[in-house]
Design an enzyme around this catalytic site. Structure first.
Site: not given
Length: 435
Positions: A142, A206, A302, A312, A323
């Site tokens: 990513q 991420h 979220e 959070y 997963y």
């Protein structure tokens, strides 16, 4: 004999038909195991309904968790009444991860894998040659060239800020850099890295990477927690910039009003923590609140209002599951009871939310102050209606395009622009506005 054989034939034909119907009815309709780069798609009906309690989400839940309050998930379905024009302005690009309007109907757009920065003209669909001077990136997984924005005083400074995944000792980090767009718009001059979200990690997932300027000219940066277990646990640590909202100056220094600035055990740049992978960020046009959207694991994506110093909850609590199907930390979903901030809204099953933008324009009045979020899997744009800090309606747009919508922006003239992983740039406007 003939009559008996015909009867048997009819009986077995009907039996096969009934069994086939039963099999269809019992098929597993849950989402496939979802990852941030899944290609799964959901087709959502756009028919208006007289049932005001009908949710925008038609698929069954992946989890058994219950929301903390009724408006926290599965909002009622709404439909845009304004007639819309949908146009593909550009095609043939790569993963167009970030974009910003730097001149009327002209965008700076990043290409994730190739680390190219392009200029796109929305009026004629033209695409520039790659701008020289972009940083070297790690484009595995990513990673790559991620978000882009311009300084509030861009007309004078011509400063362009970008995020990217950078190789350093020990692995990769989410980095922020800045450079000056040359007068001929051909290069970024004096590009320098101003911030690195340490610690480095040898992984390819991420990075977070969204950036936005506040009213005082400082930057908010979002980061991911790098996905893997146990590195993801550092989202809870105040000595790591992973899984955080970060508040820095244009030189990469911590803003002196940050909540942990006096905490000798915390990094000065941290603004909030306990996040998984924040992919969208914007300020509410009326309240000025900072909103973010972040990936959950399987379900549990979220939508949050960011408060300085707040936790959070990830990966201690979640409205999603692993997963693998296993529970996250024994299946604790209640945030407030554990001392964490409850999300304003969450999706179950996943919407894989990416870039987002509030609509602050009068070109389409019914969209005023609505939030638009790109969906990667399923493939659609989410329109969210917010009243008094709660989500009261949701709509799915462009469901039949089968595109992974990576970023969203609103132009000065009120068009909604969406970029995709498939190399398309969409323009959505009120019918007749483009003529």
């Amino acid at each position: 004999m003939t009559k008996v054989s015909w009867s048997r034939l009819m009986f077995f034909t009907m039996l096969i038909f009934v069994l086939a119907l039963a099999a269809c009815g019992n098929a597993d309709t849950s989402d496939e195991e979802s990852t941030d780069d899944s290609d799964a798609a959901t087709e959502e009906s756009t028919d208006e309904s007289t049932d005001t309690n009908t949710s925008a989400e038609s698929k069954p839940k992946v989890t058994k968790f219950e929301p903390a309050f009724p408006e926290q998930t599965r909002a009622p379905k709404v439909v845009t009444e304004t007639e819309l024009d949908v146009e593909v302005v550009v095609e043939g690009l790569g993963v167009s991860w970030g974009m910003v309007e730097f001149d009327t109907n002209r965008l700076l757009v990043t290409q994730r894998e190739s680390a190219e920065l392009l200029i796109i003209n929305l009026e004629d669909g033209s695409v520039s040659d790659p701008i020289e001077g972009t940083p070297e990136v790690n484009n595995e997984g990513q990673g790559g060239l991620l978000d882009v924005t311009i300084a509030p005083d861009f007309d004078e400074s011509r400063l362009v800020f970008m995020t990217f995944s950078q190789n350093i000792e020990g692995g990769t980090v989410t980095a922020v850099g800045k450079g000056v767009l040359s007068e001929d718009e051909a290069s970024l001059e004096d590009f320098e890295v101003i911030f690195q979200a340490v610690p480095a990690y040898d992984g390819a997932l991420h990075y977070g990477g969204r950036i936005i300027f506040d009213v005082e000219g400082n930057l908010f940066l979002t980061t991911g927690e790098r996905s893997d277990d146990p590195i993801r646990e550092r989202a809870q640590d105040l000595d790591a910039y992973l899984g955080k909202v970060i508040h820095i100056t244009q030189d990469g220094e911590a803003v002196d009003t940050n909540p942990f600035i006096e905490n000798e055990n915390a990094l000065d740049g941290i603004y909030s923590y306990g996040h998984r992978n924040i992919q969208g960020v914007d300020f509410h046009p009326e309240t000025g609140d900072l909103w973010i959207v972040e990936f959950g694991p399987q379900a549990g994506d979220e939508l949050n209002i960011i408060k300085p110093g707040s936790n959070y909850g990830w990966p201690i609590v979640s409205y999603g599951i692993e997963y693998t199907g296993d529970l996250v930390n024994d299946g604790i979903s209640e945030h407030e009871e554990q001392g964490f901030v409850e999300p304003v809204y969450y999706w179950d099953p996943t919407s894989a939310p990416s870039g987002m933008s509030f609509y602050d324009n009068d070109a389409i009045p019914e969209w005023q102050n609505n939030l638009f979020i790109g969906g990667l899997a399923p493939n659609y744009i989410v329109r969210v209606i917010i009243e008094n800090g709660l989500v009261v309606g949701e709509e799915r747009l462009l469901t039949e395009e089968a595109q992974r919508f990576r970023d969203i922006l609103v132009t000065e003239d009120g068009a909604l622009i969406a970029s995709t992983d498939g190399g398309l740039i969409y323009k959505i406007s009120a019918a007749g506005e483009g003529n």
